[in-house]
Scaffold this motif. Structure first.
Motif, PDB file in Angstrom:
ATOM      1  N   LEU A 261       0.721  -1.086   0.272  1.00  6.94           N
ATOM      2  CA  LEU A 261       0.180  -0.155   0.024  1.00  6.94           C
ATOM      3  C   LEU A 261       1.024   0.719   0.047  1.00  6.94           C
ATOM      4  N   THR A 262       1.887   1.430   0.825  1.00  5.68           N
ATOM      5  CA  THR A 262       2.834   2.597   1.418  1.00  5.68           C
ATOM      6  C   THR A 262       3.831   2.897  -0.599  1.00  5.68           C
ATOM      7  N   ALA A 263       4.056   1.656  -1.306  1.00  9.36           N
ATOM      8  CA  ALA A 263       5.058   1.330  -2.314  1.00  9.36           C
ATOM      9  C   ALA A 263       3.966   2.071  -3.731  1.00  9.36           C
ATOM     10  N   TRP A 264       2.318   1.921  -3.785  1.00 13.76           N
ATOM     11  CA  TRP A 264       1.723   2.034  -4.776  1.00 13.76           C
ATOM     12  C   TRP A 264       1.356   3.634  -4.107  1.00 13.76           C
ATOM     13  N   CYS A 265       1.177   3.861  -3.074  1.00 13.92           N
ATOM     14  CA  CYS A 265       0.856   5.601  -2.037  1.00 13.92           C
ATOM     15  C   CYS A 265       1.157   6.042  -2.933  1.00 13.92           C
ATOM     16  N   PHE A 266       2.562   6.130  -2.855  1.00 18.42           N
ATOM     17  CA  PHE A 266       4.198   6.674  -2.897  1.00 18.42           C
ATOM     18  C   PHE A 266       3.880   6.540  -5.120  1.00 18.42           C
ATOM     19  N   SER A 267       4.185   6.259  -5.532  1.00 19.34           N
ATOM     20  CA  SER A 267       3.976   6.091  -6.718  1.00 19.34           C
ATOM     21  C   SER A 267       2.949   7.091  -7.338  1.00 19.34           C
ATOM     22  N   PHE A 268       2.006   6.604  -6.963  1.00 14.52           N
ATOM     23  CA  PHE A 268       1.036   7.311  -6.863  1.00 14.52           C
ATOM     24  C   PHE A 268       0.466   9.280  -7.336  1.00 14.52           C
ATOM     25  N   LEU A 269       1.759   8.889  -5.920  1.00 14.92           N
ATOM     26  CA  LEU A 269       1.549  10.641  -5.508  1.00 14.92           C
ATOM     27  C   LEU A 269       2.717  11.555  -6.263  1.00 14.92           C
ATOM     28  N   ILE A 270       3.633  10.729  -6.958  1.00 15.22           N
ATOM     29  CA  ILE A 270       4.410  11.245  -7.333  1.00 15.22           C
ATOM     30  C   ILE A 270       4.152  11.870  -8.293  1.00 15.22           C
ATOM     31  N   VAL A 271       3.004  11.383  -9.442  1.00 21.95           N
ATOM     32  CA  VAL A 271       2.204  11.216 -11.029  1.00 21.95           C
ATOM     33  C   VAL A 271       1.461  12.223 -10.351  1.00 21.95           C
TER      34      VAL A 271
ATOM     35  N   PHE B 253       2.281   8.349 -19.425  1.00 27.36           N
ATOM     36  CA  PHE B 253       3.384   7.256 -18.900  1.00 27.36           C
ATOM     37  C   PHE B 253       3.008   7.037 -18.116  1.00 27.36           C
ATOM     38  N   PHE B 254       2.310   6.269 -17.191  1.00 34.80           N
ATOM     39  CA  PHE B 254       2.568   6.143 -16.129  1.00 34.80           C
ATOM     40  C   PHE B 254       1.243   4.740 -17.029  1.00 34.80           C
ATOM     41  N   TYR B 255       0.251   5.103 -18.148  1.00 32.66           N
ATOM     42  CA  TYR B 255      -0.867   3.817 -17.586  1.00 32.66           C
ATOM     43  C   TYR B 255       0.166   2.428 -18.462  1.00 32.66           C
ATOM     44  N   CYS B 256       0.753   3.436 -19.711  1.00 28.43           N
ATOM     45  CA  CYS B 256       1.753   2.847 -20.536  1.00 28.43           C
ATOM     46  C   CYS B 256       2.745   1.622 -20.094  1.00 28.43           C
ATOM     47  N   THR B 257       3.593   2.236 -19.090  1.00 28.26           N
ATOM     48  CA  THR B 257       4.186   2.097 -18.340  1.00 28.26           C
ATOM     49  C   THR B 257       3.798   0.249 -17.225  1.00 28.26           C
ATOM     50  N   TYR B 258       2.836   0.582 -17.072  1.00 28.93           N
ATOM     51  CA  TYR B 258       2.578  -0.348 -15.528  1.00 28.93           C
ATOM     52  C   TYR B 258       1.422  -1.376 -16.565  1.00 28.93           C
TER      53      TYR B 258
ATOM     54  N   MET C 131       7.874  -3.565  -5.542  1.00 29.45           N
ATOM     55  CA  MET C 131       8.947  -2.280  -6.221  1.00 29.45           C
ATOM     56  C   MET C 131       8.886  -2.703  -7.455  1.00 29.45           C
ATOM     57  N   LEU C 132       8.759  -3.061  -8.755  1.00 26.44           N
ATOM     58  CA  LEU C 132       8.635  -2.089  -9.912  1.00 26.44           C
ATOM     59  C   LEU C 132       8.255  -0.821 -10.212  1.00 26.44           C
ATOM     60  N   LEU C 133       7.016  -0.339  -9.534  1.00 24.30           N
ATOM     61  CA  LEU C 133       5.974   1.017  -9.172  1.00 24.30           C
ATOM     62  C   LEU C 133       7.675   1.929  -8.782  1.00 24.30           C
ATOM     63  N   CYS C 134       8.157   1.572  -8.050  1.00 28.49           N
ATOM     64  CA  CYS C 134       9.390   2.312  -6.880  1.00 28.49           C
ATOM     65  C   CYS C 134      10.017   2.977  -7.923  1.00 28.49           C
ATOM     66  N   ARG C 135      10.256   1.707  -8.656  1.00 28.51           N
ATOM     67  CA  ARG C 135      11.803   2.040  -9.226  1.00 28.51           C
ATOM     68  C   ARG C 135      11.610   2.416 -10.313  1.00 28.51           C
ATOM     69  N   LEU C 136      10.597   2.592 -11.017  1.00 29.76           N
ATOM     70  CA  LEU C 136      10.899   2.581 -12.701  1.00 29.76           C
ATOM     71  C   LEU C 136       9.678   4.426 -12.108  1.00 29.76           C
ATOM     72  N   THR C 137       8.780   5.075 -10.815  1.00 26.24           N
ATOM     73  CA  THR C 137       7.939   6.278 -11.499  1.00 26.24           C
ATOM     74  C   THR C 137       9.333   6.935 -10.515  1.00 26.24           C
ATOM     75  N   PRO C 138      10.313   7.601 -10.837  1.00 22.05           N
ATOM     76  CA  PRO C 138      11.165   9.019 -10.652  1.00 22.05           C
ATOM     77  C   PRO C 138      11.751   8.900 -11.783  1.00 22.05           C
ATOM     78  N   PRO C 139      12.828   7.611 -11.847  1.00 25.13           N
ATOM     79  CA  PRO C 139      13.170   7.859 -13.391  1.00 25.13           C
ATOM     80  C   PRO C 139      11.694   8.377 -14.483  1.00 25.13           C
ATOM     81  N   MET C 140      10.635   8.131 -14.285  1.00 25.53           N
ATOM     82  CA  MET C 140       9.768   8.661 -15.161  1.00 25.53           C
ATOM     83  C   MET C 140       9.174  10.094 -15.110  1.00 25.53           C
TER      84      MET C 140
END
Length: 694
Positions: free
Chosen positions: A38-48, A438-443, A473-482
């Motif tokens: 939940l934390t990983a997904w929430c932080f990734s969405f929050l960055i976007v 970008f988010f939709y295409c990646t995931y 894990m993938l969300l946290c690793r891909l969202t910042p470089p995206m």
């Protein structure tokens, strides 16, 4: 005016919670797995959601600097927030105090990096470990991750030596920048690969889904492949369980390793155990997976087979879950094909599921017909045109974003034109749309590829813990470089395009690989240009053709093997439909029998309680309980369903009760919309502890 940031935080938490509820099974999972994912997904969405606010805040600060009569302060100076802004600059809706974004980005970024590189890999290895104690599992997890991260430490050591040879001074800030930039460089490499596939495949899949005939043929093809995977998984489970039966006969009941063997056996459903026993007795212990030796195994051997049992049962669960979802998809597409030419314009399903009153009101059969048979195809084709246009803009901007004069990046020109008029609303909306695409295409690519068929996301609570952790894990690793790549496309990363637009707080916190020139001036600029090559390879289906040539069947039109698999899928679905029809008929007969039994019992009781001719008055006859006349709450239907008259326990229920409880994984072998959710029950008790494994 910080309500947009508050709204973004709430929206990110809500979206992460809904996604976790849809894909995971919260009551059956470890609480640590639920909280970390939940934390990983929430932080990734929050960055976007927050990057557009950072962009508009940066442009507002630049407006203040440009129109202030006094000399412009340093870029990082935010003391102007306490001075009245010039009349030309109107604060954007999402404006927050200057100290908010630096603290917010530090918390989000370093927390997500800590999760994705340390906590989640340990949790994933812990769940896969075959040891029988918490200490043993933690030790195995640490050893596995130490080997995995040894290569990363070696690379970091080489880079540090390279920096030292160049004479660069290193401090704590530069070390943090190297760590974050190394993670972002790894993420950028994977991001470009995924986007190169998705920027072509997303519009093409929308167009193909708008053609019901093509979508149905492809669904048959996938069903045939999943059926093969399911059969292979069942054979692998049988081989391992046959070996386990041999160990069970070798290890006596009073041996010290017997509790370890019982721990393994408790994870195996009774139906699978009985089938393995029958196979062992039939073959006389000479099967492929049988153990004919009478030598007692060591604890390491039991740990190894325990790990194999966990992996094989998870593979069986994965194939069964994906098979049930795919069957439902095929049945729905067949219903659409049958209803297209319906004269009464009401959508009729061959196997209708139970719907709530709200669903029947808001999405009636008539509305469903108009959407599925009339409006959905034009809508998907329109979305295909829009996404194809967006994909072309992304590829062009990736190829030209390094050009300063003239500015060729489409996204940079849009931001620059909106900046000239300080239209912050347009900037926020445009940035959000591009980032969401970008988010939709990646995931969506991650879901479509299903890495090595080990990790997947299946709806209706059928995703296991390993796949949830891997997705986090993938969300946290891909969202910042995206997001860094997006800021480079709009020329707001001063380390790529200096002295054009003020740098955002996000790029200041993320850091850059300026100390390693080959990465900062080479890889981060020129590798995104490879996206064009990946897009062309996807357009001409080079990857699918290569896999098909290697023996991995892919859906290629006008190919003989694809046609055969489509026909095989049709036969499998026809068999599944016959099975469901027989199950419905059996349930109907059972309901009729129960109803008749209840009516006869009621007539009998009323006759002999009424005191009529030949009867006994209820006032003179005490309740003896033989006819359950003393228990008015007795439910004959419930008794019938749990007795020999009802359907026996299925393999799905056994897996859920045993393997699911022991690892907190819900196994949904039956179709989620067919009959599994009719009673709303959750099979098996909740987890008993954070480190419970037995």
């Amino acid at each position: 005016m910080a309500y947009l940031l508050s709204f973004g935080i709430v929206a990110a938490l809500f979206l992460a919670s809904i996604s976790l509820y849809r894909y995971g099974n919260i009551p059956r999972q470890h609480i640590l797995v639920t909280l970390s994912v939940l934390t990983a997904w929430c932080f990734s969405f929050l960055i976007v959601f927050t990057i557009p606010l950072d962009v508009t805040s940066t442009l507002y600060r630049q407006c203040v600097v440009e129109h202030r009569p006094t000399p412009a302060p340093n870029v990082t100076n935010t003391s102007s927030a306490t001075v009245a802004p010039p009349p030309q600059c109107q604060e954007p809706w999402g404006m927050v105090p200057a100290s908010v974004f630096p603290n917010l980005w530090r918390i989000i970024y370093w927390s997500s990096q800590f999760l994705t590189w340390l906590i989640m890999p340990l949790m994933q290895s812990y769940l896969k470990a075959g040891d029988f104690t918490v200490k043993g599992k933690l030790k195995s997890a640490l050893i596995e991750n130490a080997i995995y991260y040894g290569s990363y430490l070696f690379i970091c050591g080489v880079l540090l030596i390279y920096i030292a040879v160049k004479g660069e001074s290193l401090d704590w800030q530069k070390l943090k920048a190297i760590a974050s930039s190394a993670s972002n460089t790894w993420g950028l490499f994977l991001l470009i690969l995924l986007l190169g596939y998705a920027l072509v495949e997303v519009p093409r899949s929308l167009w193909n889904n708008a053609k019901p005939g093509f979508a149905l043929q492809y669904a048959y093809f996938k069903a045939a492949k999943l059926s093969t995977e399911k059969a292979e998984a069942e054979e692998h489970v049988d081989d391992i369980l046959e070996s386990l039966q041999g160990l069970s006969r070798v290890i006596p009941n009073n041996h010290e390793l017997r509790p370890c063997l019982e721990t393994i056996l408790r994870k195996v459903p009774i139906e699978l155990q009985e089938r393995a026993s029958r196979n062992f007795a039939r073959t006389g212990g000479s099967g492929m997976g049988a153990t004919s030796s009478t030598i007692l195994p060591s604890e390491k051997a039991l740990v190894r087979i325990h790990k194999q049992v966990i992996k094989s049962l998870q593979t069986l669960q994965r194939t069964e879950a994906l098979w049930s979802v795919q069957v439902q998809t095929v049945l729905h597409l067949e219903d659409v094909a049958k209803n297209i030419h319906s004269s009464d314009r009401r959508f009729k399903s061959e196997f209708p599921r139970q719907r709530t009153q709200l669903e029947r009101i808001c999405y009636s059969a008539t509305l469903q017909w108009y959407w599925e048979c009339l409006l959905k195809a034009p809508f998907l084709k329109t979305m295909c045109v829009l996404t194809a246009t967006m994909s072309a803009m992304v590829v062009w901007s990736e190829l030209t974003f390094f050009s300063r004069h003239p500015v060729l990046s489409i996204f940079a020109n849009v931001i620059y034109v909106a900046k000239e008029s300080y239209d912050f609303f347009t900037i926020e909306v445009f940035s959000m749309v591009v980032l969401c695409y970008f988010f939709y295409c990646t995931y969506s690519t991650i879901l479509r590829i299903r890495f090595l068929n080990l990790y997947y996301l299946a709806p209706h609570h059928q995703t296991n813990e390993h796949s949830l952790i891997f997705s986090g894990m993938l969300l946290c690793r891909l969202t910042p470089p995206m997001c860094l790549n997006f800021l480079g496309l709009i020329h707001m990363d001063t380390h790529i395009i200096p002295n054009r637009i003020m740098e955002t707080v996000y790029t200041q916190i993320m850091g850059h690989m300026d100390v390693i020139g080959i990465i900062s001036n080479g890889f981060n600029i020129y590798f995104p240009m490879c996206m064009l090559a990946f897009c062309l390879a996807t357009w001409f289906s080079l990857g699918s053709r290569a896999l098909n040539a290697l023996g991995f069947q892919q859906f290629l039109q006008n190919e003989t093997i694809a046609t055969e698999l489509v026909q095989e899928g049709k036969d499998l679905i026809a068999r599944e439909k016959r099975r469901r029809q027989r199950a419905e008929e059996a349930m109907a007969r059972r309901r009729d029998f129960n109803r008749t039994d209840q009516v006869l019992g009621s007539d009998y009781l009323s006759k002999y309680r009424s005191g009529g001719p030949g009867g006994l008055a209820s006032s003179r006859t005490p309740a003896d309980g033989l006819l359950r006349d003393g228990d008015s709450s007795f439910d004959y239907a419930a008794v019938a369903s749990s007795s020999a008259l009802g359907v026996p326990r299925s393999l799905s229920e056994e897996i859920n009760d045993r393997f699911g409880v022991s690892t907190q994984v819900q196994v949904g072998f039956r179709d989620p919309d067919y009959e599994a959710e009719a009673d709303g029950r959750i099979v098996g008790p909740p987890p008993r502890g954070l480190f419970d494994d037995v």
